[in-house]
Enzyme design. Structure first.
Site, PDB file in Angstrom:
ATOM      1  N   HIS A 250       9.591   6.280 -11.418  1.00  0.00           N
ATOM      2  CA  HIS A 250      10.446   5.174 -11.005  1.00  0.00           C
ATOM      3  C   HIS A 250      11.012   4.450 -12.225  1.00  0.00           C
ATOM      4  O   HIS A 250      10.458   4.534 -13.325  1.00  0.00           O
ATOM      5  CB  HIS A 250       9.647   4.212 -10.129  1.00  0.00           C
ATOM      6  CG  HIS A 250       9.317   4.784  -8.787  1.00  0.00           C
ATOM      7  ND1 HIS A 250       8.775   4.044  -7.762  1.00  0.00           N
ATOM      8  CD2 HIS A 250       9.459   6.041  -8.291  1.00  0.00           C
ATOM      9  CE1 HIS A 250       8.599   4.807  -6.710  1.00  0.00           C
ATOM     10  NE2 HIS A 250       9.003   6.022  -7.005  1.00  0.00           N
ATOM     11  N   GLU A 252      10.986   1.388 -13.021  1.00  0.00           N
ATOM     12  CA  GLU A 252      10.025   0.445 -13.603  1.00  0.00           C
ATOM     13  C   GLU A 252       9.041   1.170 -14.521  1.00  0.00           C
ATOM     14  O   GLU A 252       8.701   0.691 -15.607  1.00  0.00           O
ATOM     15  CB  GLU A 252       9.246  -0.296 -12.498  1.00  0.00           C
ATOM     16  CG  GLU A 252      10.123  -1.111 -11.561  1.00  0.00           C
ATOM     17  CD  GLU A 252      10.554  -0.340 -10.322  1.00  0.00           C
ATOM     18  OE1 GLU A 252      10.732  -0.975  -9.268  1.00  0.00           O
ATOM     19  OE2 GLU A 252      10.717   0.901 -10.411  1.00  0.00           O
ATOM     20  N   CYS A 281       8.145  -0.850  -5.589  1.00  0.00           N
ATOM     21  CA  CYS A 281       7.238  -0.332  -4.559  1.00  0.00           C
ATOM     22  C   CYS A 281       5.820  -0.818  -4.876  1.00  0.00           C
ATOM     23  O   CYS A 281       5.573  -1.361  -5.959  1.00  0.00           O
ATOM     24  CB  CYS A 281       7.293   1.187  -4.525  1.00  0.00           C
ATOM     25  SG  CYS A 281       6.571   1.982  -5.983  1.00  0.00           S
ATOM     26  N   CYS A 284       4.397   0.608  -8.255  1.00  0.00           N
ATOM     27  CA  CYS A 284       5.003  -0.011  -9.440  1.00  0.00           C
ATOM     28  C   CYS A 284       4.543  -1.451  -9.605  1.00  0.00           C
ATOM     29  O   CYS A 284       4.341  -1.928 -10.726  1.00  0.00           O
ATOM     30  CB  CYS A 284       6.523   0.058  -9.350  1.00  0.00           C
ATOM     31  SG  CYS A 284       7.193   1.724  -9.595  1.00  0.00           S
TER      32      CYS A 284
END
Length: 373
Positions: A250, A252, A281, A284
């Site tokens: 992701h 992040e 999410c 993360c």
């Protein structure tokens, strides 16, 4: 038409085994290999049946008007598939990664064909040490192209489908000689943040929407401010999530990995600001909380355009954990959109226009306040 002018032409069906084994191996430096081969597969969902097309293009080296293999494919595709509203899945297997010019043309091509997904597996990286070539790869990545180095599976797939092998079994021989180096180099190029994103990407990926179909990518625009002795240091950039099925990452997570490498000192003062197209999410959120435990002198502010699965309890809990860890959370408003436009978009001097960016701002702001309350 003059013979040197590029025109739509039919691709080759297959290539010779010797050509494949000479032109396609993973090599850091490949002297004597000035040709570029592009093996392609086009899958089309057409009403109630699947349609597929295959072939091989090679660059045209006429001195008056050279035409790269990628350009040959684009000319051919526009002629072969004029409909822009159908769904296409296109896969390329390249002996050399695209140059900056071809990268720009591919990005423009993807703007024409909004329902087309492109995956590029390249055997080698063309001038991987040149910043312009690196930026070209990041622009492809920014436009949603899946990029990876050809591994044994891709070589075998090409052997079975694009080579006149005459029933001979695939042998990898020296095809994977520098695979490890090239895979790590590509990962490093894509791991580093992009400078900016395209205006069309910004206006498609960032609007405040309650439900945003077709926007599976997540963009993270960041600013890092550091108080270092007696002067201020600042860093900027953009990350995008990596959607590789074997190792998704992701946006992040990309930032956290990059930051730890870029700023190893835990005792300095950092002010970090994120502008996200999707809120984090739960996974993360957990990783960000752990990251903040490492960097005790770091403050993090997150402005998100949309709330990811805002109705799901685990996603709500993730946002609350960030809030409890001291993260400032808010929905992007007109001020944040304009700030991103000025600092993270290739706007070429065009003034900011909010268009439909704030469509569902009121709903999202109220929903975030309700979650955090």
């Amino acid at each position: 038409m003059e013979p040197w002018r590029p025109s739509p032409r039919n691709p080759m069906d297959r290539i010779d085994p010797k050509t494949f084994h000479f032109q396609f191996p993973n090599l850091r430096y490949a002297s004597g290999r000035k040709l570029c081969y592009l093996c392609f597969q086009v899958e089309r969902d057409y009403f109630y049946y699947n349609d597929s097309d295959w072939g091989v293009f090679r660059n045209k080296v006429h001195p008056r008007a050279p035409c790269h293999a990628e350009q040959s494919f684009l000319f051919w595709f526009r002629d072969q598939y004029p409909c822009r509203d159908e769904y296409y899945n296109v896969t390329w297997f390249l002996s050399w990664s695209p140059c900056p010019t071809c990268a720009e043309e591919v990005v423009e091509f993807l703007e024409e064909y909004r329902n087309l997904t492109l995956s590029i597996f390249t055997s080698r990286l063309y001038y991987f040490y040149n910043p312009n070539y690196q930026q070209g790869l990041r622009k492809l990545w920014d436009a949603g192209v899946q990029l990876d180095i050809m591994s044994c599976d891709e070589f075998e797939y090409c052997w079975d489908n694009f080579v006149y092998h005459k029933e001979k079994r695939f042998q990898k021989r020296n095809l994977l000689k520098d695979y490890g180096f090239l895979a790590a180099e590509l990962q490093e190029i894509l791991r580093n943040p992009m400078d900016r994103i395209d205006p069309k990407t910004f206006h498609f990926q960032f609007p405040n929407l309650r439900y945003a179909s077709g926007r599976k990518l997540c963009y993270l625009c960041f600013q890092v401010e550091r108080d270092y002795f007696y002067y201020n240091d600042s860093d900027w950039g953009v990350f995008r999530n990596k959607v590789h099925p074997w190792a998704p990452c992701h946006a992040e997570q990309c930032f956290l990995s990059w930051f730890r490498d870029q700023y190893p000192y835990r005792d300095e003062d950092y002010n970090v600001t994120w502008f996200l197209s999707w809120s984090p999410c739960p996974t993360c959120a957990e990783e960000v909380v752990e990251f903040l435990e490492e960097y005790r002198n770091l403050t993090l502010s997150i402005f998100t355009s949309r709330l990811y699965y805002f109705w799901h309890p685990s996603y709500q809990e993730g946002l609350c954990k960030l809030w409890d860890a001291g993260v400032q959370l808010d929905i992007m408003s007109c001020d944040e959109f304009e700030y991103c436009w000025d600092n993270f978009v290739y706007h070429k001097g065009k003034r900011f226009q909010r268009w439909n960016l704030l469509k569902d701002y009121d709903f999202l702001a109220a929903k975030l306040q309700e979650i955090l309350r």
